[in-house]
Motif scaffolding. Sequence first.
Motif, PDB file in Angstrom:
ATOM      1  N   GLN A   1       0.850  -1.197   0.000  1.00  0.00           N
ATOM      2  CA  GLN A   1       0.000   0.000   0.000  1.00  0.00           C
ATOM      3  C   GLN A   1       0.888   1.252   0.000  1.00  0.00           C
ATOM      4  OE1 GLN A   1      -3.665  -0.014  -0.037  1.00  0.00           O
ATOM      5  NE2 GLN A   1      -3.098  -2.066  -0.729  1.00  0.00           N
ATOM      6  N   GLU A   2       1.791   1.307  -0.963  1.00  0.00           N
ATOM      7  CA  GLU A   2       2.817   2.352  -1.031  1.00  0.00           C
ATOM      8  C   GLU A   2       2.183   3.751  -1.016  1.00  0.00           C
ATOM      9  OE1 GLU A   2       6.412   3.612  -4.100  1.00  0.00           O
ATOM     10  OE2 GLU A   2       5.276   1.765  -4.420  1.00  0.00           O
ATOM     11  N   ASN A   3       2.391   4.487   0.062  1.00  0.00           N
ATOM     12  CA  ASN A   3       1.699   5.754   0.282  1.00  0.00           C
ATOM     13  C   ASN A   3       2.006   6.796  -0.786  1.00  0.00           C
ATOM     14  OD1 ASN A   3       0.319   4.986   2.633  1.00  0.00           O
ATOM     15  ND2 ASN A   3       2.116   5.407   3.914  1.00  0.00           N
TER      16      ASN A   3
ATOM     17  N   ARG B   1      -7.390   2.722   0.814  1.00  0.00           N
ATOM     18  CA  ARG B   1      -6.544   1.578   0.467  1.00  0.00           C
ATOM     19  C   ARG B   1      -6.851   1.066  -0.931  1.00  0.00           C
ATOM     20  NH1 ARG B   1      -2.519   2.097   4.074  1.00  0.00           N
ATOM     21  NH2 ARG B   1      -3.404   2.532   6.129  1.00  0.00           N
TER      22      ARG B   1
ATOM     23  N   SER C   1      -7.512   7.726  -2.430  1.00  0.00           N
ATOM     24  CA  SER C   1      -7.684   7.882  -0.989  1.00  0.00           C
ATOM     25  C   SER C   1      -8.043   6.531  -0.396  1.00  0.00           C
ATOM     26  CB  SER C   1      -8.797   8.899  -0.697  1.00  0.00           C
ATOM     27  OG  SER C   1     -10.014   8.487  -1.288  1.00  0.00           O
TER      28      SER C   1
ATOM     29  N   ASN D   1      -0.820   8.418  -3.264  1.00  0.00           N
ATOM     30  CA  ASN D   1      -1.063   9.862  -3.308  1.00  0.00           C
ATOM     31  C   ASN D   1      -0.882  10.403  -4.719  1.00  0.00           C
ATOM     32  OD1 ASN D   1      -1.565   9.904  -0.543  1.00  0.00           O
ATOM     33  ND2 ASN D   1       0.573  10.369  -0.026  1.00  0.00           N
TER      34      ASN D   1
END
Length: 346
Positions: A266-268, A279, A277, A272
């Motif tokens: 779930q590479e932020n 998961r 927004s 982004n």
Amino acid sequence: MELRCGGVGGQAVGRRMDGDSRDGGGGGCKDAGSEDYENLPTSASLSTHMTAGAMAGILEHSVMYPVDSVKTRMQSLNPDPKAQYTSVYGALKKIIRTEGFWRPLRGLNVMMMGAGPAHAMYFACYENMKRTLNAVLHHQGNSHLANGIAGSMATLLHDAVMNPAEVVKQRMQMYDSPHRSALSCIWTVWRTEGLGAFYRSYTTQLTMNIPFQSIHFITYEFLQEQVNPHRSYNPQSHIISGGLAGALAAAATTPLDVCKTLLNTQENMALNLANISGRLSGMANAFRMVYQLNGLSGYFKGIQSSWDLTAQEWPCSLVHLVLLLGGPDLIKQLSLSLQESLPRVL
């Protein structure tokens, strides 16, 4: 699997794994009491087979874990400038130099805890199903269909155990990971994302591993029949067949592996950048996001490290074979040695 040797009139004499022999014409063959060195010895129990598989699986993941850490980072869709690598060797050097000697091993403990039972079930299921299906589907030899089905069914069991461990270890492998221990990672994921987070990539993992294992086993068995048709003891044939089979399977399934890594981590920064927004879930959504951020080339991120990781099949298989041929006595001795040495290490 079946051993063959030439007979009168070009017919073959085969011996099944259970030791029974079938004459397809006259001619000599190996002694009826001998064992096919590639298969489960007839004297070995299921528990012996599972123990050998578990110990071999733990060794497999331990030996290749630093390369696996590099693969996870190389598959990042939007890596930090400090974590951009061009080769496996260069990546390991940089990680050790900037993050510490032990950094490539972070998460190894949870992987070992999952690898033991997962590989025990995998080896036991594959060997027993292959033997049964070969007898049913292809009475006169080695059936590629049976090998593929056995590999697929074994993968279902293997991934059910390994998927949660994969989620935890990949999150710990990522650059600048906030997780410093496996327990803290498990607790954080459980508390913030729920139980489903540990199986968010299960479908993708199966979609990747079933064709990987099927391609790998079918290609391996086919090449073995070409370079070592009598299945005599020939380590070179294993290296050639295993290397080519692993490279082909890894190349074919790398796009799915990239998607699996994205779902696990779930590479932020990537989420982004893609204006997502919450998961990311679902293999189709992962495929779309990879293409959106990196184009077609994104599906083959980390392919070099994936090829390197195919080498892990061979220490695993060799140790498994040695343990099987040594039988329960060897496994018992190793277990006692581990019990004596672990207190001193810990």
